[in-house]
Design a protein around this motif. Sequence first.
Motif, PDB file in Angstrom:
ATOM      1  N   LEU A  44      11.457  33.767 -28.558  1.00  0.00           N
ATOM      2  CA  LEU A  44      10.968  32.577 -29.268  1.00  0.00           C
ATOM      3  C   LEU A  44      10.232  31.615 -28.356  1.00  0.00           C
ATOM      4  O   LEU A  44       9.223  31.022 -28.752  1.00  0.00           O
ATOM      5  CB  LEU A  44      12.135  31.867 -29.957  1.00  0.00           C
ATOM      6  CG  LEU A  44      11.752  30.669 -30.836  1.00  0.00           C
ATOM      7  CD1 LEU A  44      10.859  31.109 -31.997  1.00  0.00           C
ATOM      8  CD2 LEU A  44      13.003  29.978 -31.371  1.00  0.00           C
ATOM      9  N   HIS A  45      10.715  31.450 -27.134  1.00  0.00           N
ATOM     10  CA  HIS A  45      10.221  30.362 -26.293  1.00  0.00           C
ATOM     11  C   HIS A  45       9.139  30.783 -25.304  1.00  0.00           C
ATOM     12  O   HIS A  45       8.539  29.937 -24.643  1.00  0.00           O
ATOM     13  CB  HIS A  45      11.386  29.719 -25.541  1.00  0.00           C
ATOM     14  CG  HIS A  45      12.445  29.191 -26.463  1.00  0.00           C
ATOM     15  ND1 HIS A  45      12.207  28.155 -27.337  1.00  0.00           N
ATOM     16  CD2 HIS A  45      13.735  29.582 -26.666  1.00  0.00           C
ATOM     17  CE1 HIS A  45      13.306  27.919 -28.029  1.00  0.00           C
ATOM     18  NE2 HIS A  45      14.246  28.774 -27.652  1.00  0.00           N
ATOM     19  N   GLY A  46       8.874  32.077 -25.188  1.00  0.00           N
ATOM     20  CA  GLY A  46       7.815  32.515 -24.287  1.00  0.00           C
ATOM     21  C   GLY A  46       8.188  32.342 -22.820  1.00  0.00           C
ATOM     22  O   GLY A  46       9.366  32.306 -22.457  1.00  0.00           O
ATOM     23  N   ILE A  47       7.172  32.221 -21.982  1.00  0.00           N
ATOM     24  CA  ILE A  47       7.381  32.041 -20.548  1.00  0.00           C
ATOM     25  C   ILE A  47       6.301  31.115 -20.004  1.00  0.00           C
ATOM     26  O   ILE A  47       5.189  31.054 -20.543  1.00  0.00           O
ATOM     27  CB  ILE A  47       7.353  33.399 -19.813  1.00  0.00           C
ATOM     28  CG1 ILE A  47       7.917  33.271 -18.405  1.00  0.00           C
ATOM     29  CG2 ILE A  47       5.944  34.003 -19.800  1.00  0.00           C
ATOM     30  CD1 ILE A  47       8.192  34.615 -17.730  1.00  0.00           C
ATOM     31  N   GLN A  48       6.620  30.379 -18.974  1.00  0.00           N
ATOM     32  CA  GLN A  48       5.653  29.445 -18.403  1.00  0.00           C
ATOM     33  C   GLN A  48       4.798  30.113 -17.328  1.00  0.00           C
ATOM     34  O   GLN A  48       5.314  30.816 -16.462  1.00  0.00           O
ATOM     35  CB  GLN A  48       6.362  28.234 -17.796  1.00  0.00           C
ATOM     36  CG  GLN A  48       5.388  27.205 -17.203  1.00  0.00           C
ATOM     37  CD  GLN A  48       6.048  25.889 -16.867  1.00  0.00           C
ATOM     38  OE1 GLN A  48       6.105  24.987 -17.699  1.00  0.00           O
ATOM     39  NE2 GLN A  48       6.552  25.768 -15.649  1.00  0.00           N
ATOM     40  N   LEU A  49       3.476  29.888 -17.433  1.00  0.00           N
ATOM     41  CA  LEU A  49       2.539  30.321 -16.410  1.00  0.00           C
ATOM     42  C   LEU A  49       2.093  29.108 -15.608  1.00  0.00           C
ATOM     43  O   LEU A  49       1.921  28.018 -16.161  1.00  0.00           O
ATOM     44  CB  LEU A  49       1.304  30.975 -17.033  1.00  0.00           C
ATOM     45  CG  LEU A  49       1.501  32.098 -18.052  1.00  0.00           C
ATOM     46  CD1 LEU A  49       0.139  32.641 -18.478  1.00  0.00           C
ATOM     47  CD2 LEU A  49       2.382  33.200 -17.501  1.00  0.00           C
ATOM     48  N   ILE A  50       1.889  29.287 -14.321  1.00  0.00           N
ATOM     49  CA  ILE A  50       1.379  28.222 -13.450  1.00  0.00           C
ATOM     50  C   ILE A  50       0.056  28.687 -12.855  1.00  0.00           C
ATOM     51  O   ILE A  50      -0.057  29.830 -12.368  1.00  0.00           O
ATOM     52  CB  ILE A  50       2.367  27.902 -12.311  1.00  0.00           C
ATOM     53  CG1 ILE A  50       3.716  27.445 -12.883  1.00  0.00           C
ATOM     54  CG2 ILE A  50       1.797  26.834 -11.377  1.00  0.00           C
ATOM     55  CD1 ILE A  50       4.783  27.287 -11.836  1.00  0.00           C
ATOM     56  N   TYR A  51      -0.949  27.830 -12.921  1.00  0.00           N
ATOM     57  CA  TYR A  51      -2.219  28.129 -12.256  1.00  0.00           C
ATOM     58  C   TYR A  51      -2.618  26.903 -11.422  1.00  0.00           C
ATOM     59  O   TYR A  51      -2.460  25.760 -11.862  1.00  0.00           O
ATOM     60  CB  TYR A  51      -3.310  28.507 -13.255  1.00  0.00           C
ATOM     61  CG  TYR A  51      -3.563  27.500 -14.362  1.00  0.00           C
ATOM     62  CD1 TYR A  51      -4.555  26.523 -14.244  1.00  0.00           C
ATOM     63  CD2 TYR A  51      -2.828  27.545 -15.549  1.00  0.00           C
ATOM     64  CE1 TYR A  51      -4.799  25.618 -15.262  1.00  0.00           C
ATOM     65  CE2 TYR A  51      -3.058  26.642 -16.574  1.00  0.00           C
ATOM     66  CZ  TYR A  51      -4.054  25.678 -16.422  1.00  0.00           C
ATOM     67  OH  TYR A  51      -4.288  24.778 -17.429  1.00  0.00           O
ATOM     68  N   LYS A  52      -3.085  27.167 -10.212  1.00  0.00           N
ATOM     69  CA  LYS A  52      -3.359  26.090  -9.267  1.00  0.00           C
ATOM     70  C   LYS A  52      -4.851  25.934  -9.009  1.00  0.00           C
ATOM     71  O   LYS A  52      -5.615  26.902  -9.019  1.00  0.00           O
ATOM     72  CB  LYS A  52      -2.614  26.358  -7.953  1.00  0.00           C
ATOM     73  CG  LYS A  52      -1.096  26.308  -8.101  1.00  0.00           C
ATOM     74  CD  LYS A  52      -0.390  26.476  -6.771  1.00  0.00           C
ATOM     75  CE  LYS A  52       1.123  26.347  -6.928  1.00  0.00           C
ATOM     76  NZ  LYS A  52       1.839  26.489  -5.639  1.00  0.00           N
ATOM     77  N   GLU A  57     -11.447  29.972  -9.426  1.00  0.00           N
ATOM     78  CA  GLU A  57     -11.832  30.893 -10.494  1.00  0.00           C
ATOM     79  C   GLU A  57     -10.769  30.963 -11.579  1.00  0.00           C
ATOM     80  O   GLU A  57     -11.057  30.859 -12.771  1.00  0.00           O
ATOM     81  CB  GLU A  57     -12.087  32.286  -9.913  1.00  0.00           C
ATOM     82  CG  GLU A  57     -12.564  33.288 -10.967  1.00  0.00           C
ATOM     83  CD  GLU A  57     -12.816  34.665 -10.390  1.00  0.00           C
ATOM     84  OE1 GLU A  57     -13.118  35.578 -11.179  1.00  0.00           O
ATOM     85  OE2 GLU A  57     -12.706  34.838  -9.161  1.00  0.00           O
ATOM     86  N   ILE A  58      -9.519  31.120 -11.148  1.00  0.00           N
ATOM     87  CA  ILE A  58      -8.416  31.179 -12.113  1.00  0.00           C
ATOM     88  C   ILE A  58      -8.245  29.832 -12.804  1.00  0.00           C
ATOM     89  O   ILE A  58      -8.079  29.762 -14.037  1.00  0.00           O
ATOM     90  CB  ILE A  58      -7.109  31.604 -11.413  1.00  0.00           C
ATOM     91  CG1 ILE A  58      -7.201  33.080 -11.005  1.00  0.00           C
ATOM     92  CG2 ILE A  58      -5.905  31.385 -12.330  1.00  0.00           C
ATOM     93  CD1 ILE A  58      -6.007  33.575 -10.236  1.00  0.00           C
ATOM     94  N   TYR A  59      -8.324  28.742 -12.032  1.00  0.00           N
ATOM     95  CA  TYR A  59      -8.130  27.403 -12.598  1.00  0.00           C
ATOM     96  C   TYR A  59      -9.196  27.119 -13.658  1.00  0.00           C
ATOM     97  O   TYR A  59      -8.880  26.638 -14.758  1.00  0.00           O
ATOM     98  CB  TYR A  59      -8.184  26.348 -11.496  1.00  0.00           C
ATOM     99  CG  TYR A  59      -7.925  24.944 -12.012  1.00  0.00           C
ATOM    100  CD1 TYR A  59      -6.630  24.465 -12.119  1.00  0.00           C
ATOM    101  CD2 TYR A  59      -8.972  24.110 -12.404  1.00  0.00           C
ATOM    102  CE1 TYR A  59      -6.377  23.190 -12.607  1.00  0.00           C
ATOM    103  CE2 TYR A  59      -8.740  22.842 -12.897  1.00  0.00           C
ATOM    104  CZ  TYR A  59      -7.435  22.389 -12.997  1.00  0.00           C
ATOM    105  OH  TYR A  59      -7.199  21.120 -13.486  1.00  0.00           O
ATOM    106  N   ASN A  60     -10.439  27.397 -13.349  1.00  0.00           N
ATOM    107  CA  ASN A  60     -11.523  27.121 -14.296  1.00  0.00           C
ATOM    108  C   ASN A  60     -11.400  27.980 -15.554  1.00  0.00           C
ATOM    109  O   ASN A  60     -11.730  27.544 -16.657  1.00  0.00           O
ATOM    110  CB  ASN A  60     -12.877  27.374 -13.630  1.00  0.00           C
ATOM    111  CG  ASN A  60     -13.186  26.362 -12.547  1.00  0.00           C
ATOM    112  OD1 ASN A  60     -12.630  25.265 -12.531  1.00  0.00           O
ATOM    113  ND2 ASN A  60     -14.069  26.719 -11.618  1.00  0.00           N
ATOM    114  N   THR A  61     -10.928  29.196 -15.386  1.00  0.00           N
ATOM    115  CA  THR A  61     -10.772  30.089 -16.541  1.00  0.00           C
ATOM    116  C   THR A  61      -9.637  29.630 -17.456  1.00  0.00           C
ATOM    117  O   THR A  61      -9.799  29.570 -18.681  1.00  0.00           O
ATOM    118  CB  THR A  61     -10.490  31.533 -16.078  1.00  0.00           C
ATOM    119  OG1 THR A  61     -11.583  31.986 -15.288  1.00  0.00           O
ATOM    120  CG2 THR A  61     -10.306  32.464 -17.273  1.00  0.00           C
TER     121      THR A  61
END
Length: 446
Positions: A44-52, A57-61
């Motif tokens: 139900l609650h999913g999982i948290q992703l962190i992007y720095k 490239e990852i942050y802008n995406t």
Amino acid sequence: MEIVKIYSDKKKLIEKKVQVEGWVRFNRPSKNIGFIELTDGTNLHGIQLIYKAENKEIYNTLSSLPLFSSIVISGILKDGKNDIEILVDKVIEKNETEENFPIGKKEHGLEFLRDNAHLRSKTKMFQSIMKIRSTASFAIHEFFNNEGYSLINTPIITGNDAEGAGESFLVSVKDGTFYDKQATLTVSGQLHAECYAQALKKVYTFGPTFRAENSHTTRHASEFWMVEPEASFTDYNEMMDTGWEMLKFIIKKTLDKNKDELEFLQKNNKKNLIEYLTSIVNSKLKKTSYRDAIKILQEAKKSGTKFENSKIEFGIDLATEHEKYLAGIHFKSPVYIYDYPAEIKSFYMYKNEDGTVRGYDLIVPEIGEIIGGSQREDRFDILTKVIKEKKQDLSELEWYINLRKNGYAKSTGYGLGFERMVMLLTGVENIRDVTAFPRTTGKLNF
């Protein structure tokens, strides 16, 4: 990797690379770091992703991703402050939602979600409801399998109206000659199930049924699912016990398997839901005759209880408000009502000498009727007479009547309205909200 499996194996996976796919339920970017709540439907609650921000490239995406966009990412599983989280190191795939996507971060009203039935599955509310519906469905099959019942898939297209109400959907083709008679969508699998109960002793059906009833209540739909067991050599008292045990079995399975979903619904929809369900499991089976139920309602009326359907006398068809009073206020628990007047019940119910029939309903607080059943009339002459009195087509039911001439054993069964069962389990008050794509009079949008 599924999110639910990441949680179950998290001790082994900490500081290891994982790949996960799902939908963005929440996205909060800031100057140096961003957080995404990712859901894949497995919990139900999913999982948290962190992007720095240090990985531009990852942050802008990810920082510009709209809610409910789908993504596939890889990253390192971390042991966070509150729970595990994934530090993203690669975005493998993404598919963004439109700018005018109607579902937002906050839970929406149920009426709004009905108008967007193709998208409401993305909300925690409907994920919870449908997870519970799935659990209940499997529990039904498990219960009857444990009890030695055989599953029989009865016809959806039929030439018989089991209820005799004349509220069936007609089945037709362009030239109208596909069958040798007018066909309808089934309102019940009972009559066909009786045939197989006379050979296999205990059978059940679980499938869609259809009623062309122009009803706008919160408890009625034109397409719904029914669970219909049938057992030969069984009277209606025994079958009432079976229905009660089935109800408790389904509730127990849901309490065991769907704790997160029940807690969410309790917080956001119905207070004390878990306590309410637990109280049903722990309560004792109660039964009262229709005649005594009428007396209870008459006494309630004398004591000042107001009923919209205020004409309360022997022979009336109990209204929902009457059922809710009996179960919710008088008995304060589910209760069977049995031995109804023959005039208000179907032709196939066993007729008692006092003019009542061995029919019964299980009514539950806040919902009303959830199970309706009867011992079947096993006497050829009386069954034939009742069908004539109710002005139904004797020739269309000849095959059913003639079962009584071929070693017919006493038989009893019932129907459980599956959507009403899900309403009970979830605390949801409208049948339109426990069905993936509800079919009700006046609307066919999806």
